[in-house]
Design a protein around this motif. Sequence first.
Motif, mmCIF file in Angstrom:
data_model
loop_
_atom_site.group_PDB
_atom_site.id
_atom_site.type_symbol
_atom_site.label_atom_id
_atom_site.label_comp_id
_atom_site.label_asym_id
_atom_site.label_seq_id
_atom_site.Cartn_x
_atom_site.Cartn_y
_atom_site.Cartn_z
ATOM 1 N N ARG A 1 0.842 -1.185 0.000
ATOM 2 C CA ARG A 1 0.000 0.000 0.000
ATOM 3 C C ARG A 1 0.885 1.245 0.000
ATOM 4 O O ARG A 1 2.037 1.208 0.449
ATOM 5 C CB ARG A 1 -0.936 0.036 1.211
ATOM 6 N N LEU A 2 0.336 2.336 -0.488
ATOM 7 C CA LEU A 2 0.986 3.628 -0.346
ATOM 8 C C LEU A 2 0.847 4.084 1.102
ATOM 9 O O LEU A 2 -0.136 3.770 1.772
ATOM 10 C CB LEU A 2 0.348 4.653 -1.286
ATOM 11 N N GLY A 3 1.830 4.819 1.584
ATOM 12 C CA GLY A 3 1.758 5.310 2.953
ATOM 13 C C GLY A 3 2.337 4.319 3.940
ATOM 14 O O GLY A 3 3.270 3.576 3.638
ATOM 15 N N THR A 4 1.770 4.289 5.141
ATOM 16 C CA THR A 4 2.283 3.451 6.219
ATOM 17 C C THR A 4 1.799 2.017 6.070
ATOM 18 O O THR A 4 0.597 1.769 5.982
ATOM 19 C CB THR A 4 1.856 3.999 7.590
ATOM 20 N N LEU A 5 2.745 1.075 6.065
ATOM 21 C CA LEU A 5 2.397 -0.350 6.005
ATOM 22 C C LEU A 5 2.271 -0.928 7.405
ATOM 23 O O LEU A 5 1.311 -1.625 7.721
ATOM 24 C CB LEU A 5 3.450 -1.123 5.210
ATOM 25 N N PHE A 6 3.272 -0.650 8.262
ATOM 26 C CA PHE A 6 3.273 -1.137 9.647
ATOM 27 C C PHE A 6 3.361 0.048 10.596
ATOM 28 O O PHE A 6 3.962 1.076 10.290
ATOM 29 C CB PHE A 6 4.487 -2.023 9.935
ATOM 30 N N ALA A 7 2.829 -0.142 11.777
ATOM 31 C CA ALA A 7 2.909 0.878 12.815
ATOM 32 C C ALA A 7 4.317 0.952 13.391
ATOM 33 O O ALA A 7 5.106 0.018 13.288
ATOM 34 C CB ALA A 7 1.918 0.555 13.930
ATOM 35 N N GLY A 8 4.613 2.086 14.003
ATOM 36 C CA GLY A 8 5.781 2.183 14.848
ATOM 37 C C GLY A 8 5.417 1.706 16.243
ATOM 38 O O GLY A 8 4.241 1.702 16.629
ATOM 39 N N THR A 9 6.397 1.255 16.995
ATOM 40 C CA THR A 9 6.119 0.731 18.333
ATOM 41 C C THR A 9 7.051 1.353 19.358
ATOM 42 O O THR A 9 8.192 1.681 19.053
ATOM 43 C CB THR A 9 6.271 -0.803 18.392
#
Length: 382
Positions: A172-180
Amino acid sequence: MLDSKALIEIRRHLHQFPELALKEYATSKYIRHIIGNFKQEYLEIRTIEQLPTATLVYVKGSNPKRTIGYRCDIDALPVTEKTGLDYQSKNDGCMHACGHDIHMTVALGILNYFSEHQPKDNLVFFFQPAEESENGGKLAYELGVFEGKWCPDEFYGLHDNPQLPAGSIGCRLGTLFAGTTEVNVTLKGKGGHAAYPQLANDMVVAASEYINQVQTVVSRSIDPIQSGVITFGKLSAGTIRNVIAGEARIEGTIRGLTQTMIEKIDSRLKAIGQGIAISFGCEVEVELNQGGYLPVENNPELTKKFIDFMQNNNQVDFIETAPAMTGEDFGYLLHKFPGTMFWLGVEDSSQLHSDTFTPKEASISKGVKAIIQFIEFRMSNK
């Protein structure tokens, strides 16, 4: 070129001997052994004294205009495997429950191809230790690993996904995974007898109030169109039922889709801690540790090229995916270099990090082929 049978043999060997972060000595030795059997004409293998389980491979391009980086992670999890497979983990309490054995095998398949078919551009393969903990990508960057000819102009990497069909590609465009971010909260008051609460300062009550107040952060401090998660998975306090606990410790995790959101959540957790300290007359220390686990934010231009290629490739089952709250330290490298992370479907009813996770091995060859095709397409691009 490694065929499907050879790739599966490699994957099963890797699966049987998983190792935890920064302890991947047998794993890295095996990876280097496999690479040592490849045609060496275009290859240069590099190790890092301060990060001994890391392996980098430089592939010299025939007419390079850029250097394309490809990263895979090599560590495992402290999970006792219960798959019952003939080739299940032989290392007690350790398992490739996140599929890094798949990641390594796909990377070796891609590297093997380009060792026999010289790429136009230079390639740098990074077999990275310590993704699950200890942020190996950040460690490598801070050691100056990606300098000179080892500096990629763009970086790519995959993660397997049991919810997608075997061999499919998701992105996907943009964020794929969150930051933790890891959260540790220590509350210090005064212990005492259960019968005389007025002479003590109960940190079970204070910790409970802290947890309750934090529940409002996502619902009232974060844009509802966006997403964030705060989970406290551990609360420790007290020694016996009739003694008031003078100290408590809360441990948890924050997940956010942008670094700005994570920093906002961080500030709210600290502010709530200050409020609890005043309200209860106690000491509250809020410790936040993000390390290298920044959000995996895909570069817009490169990711559009990647998605367009995969969507228009009739040999690839491409799926546009939603962002996930899982964390990945490749996010740190994507904050330093433009690039793209994507999913490889491995189709399994068990989830990542579960003790019964059994990815479909048919995904390996499909993943190798799709990524080789993309890299060759990218090298033909201006």
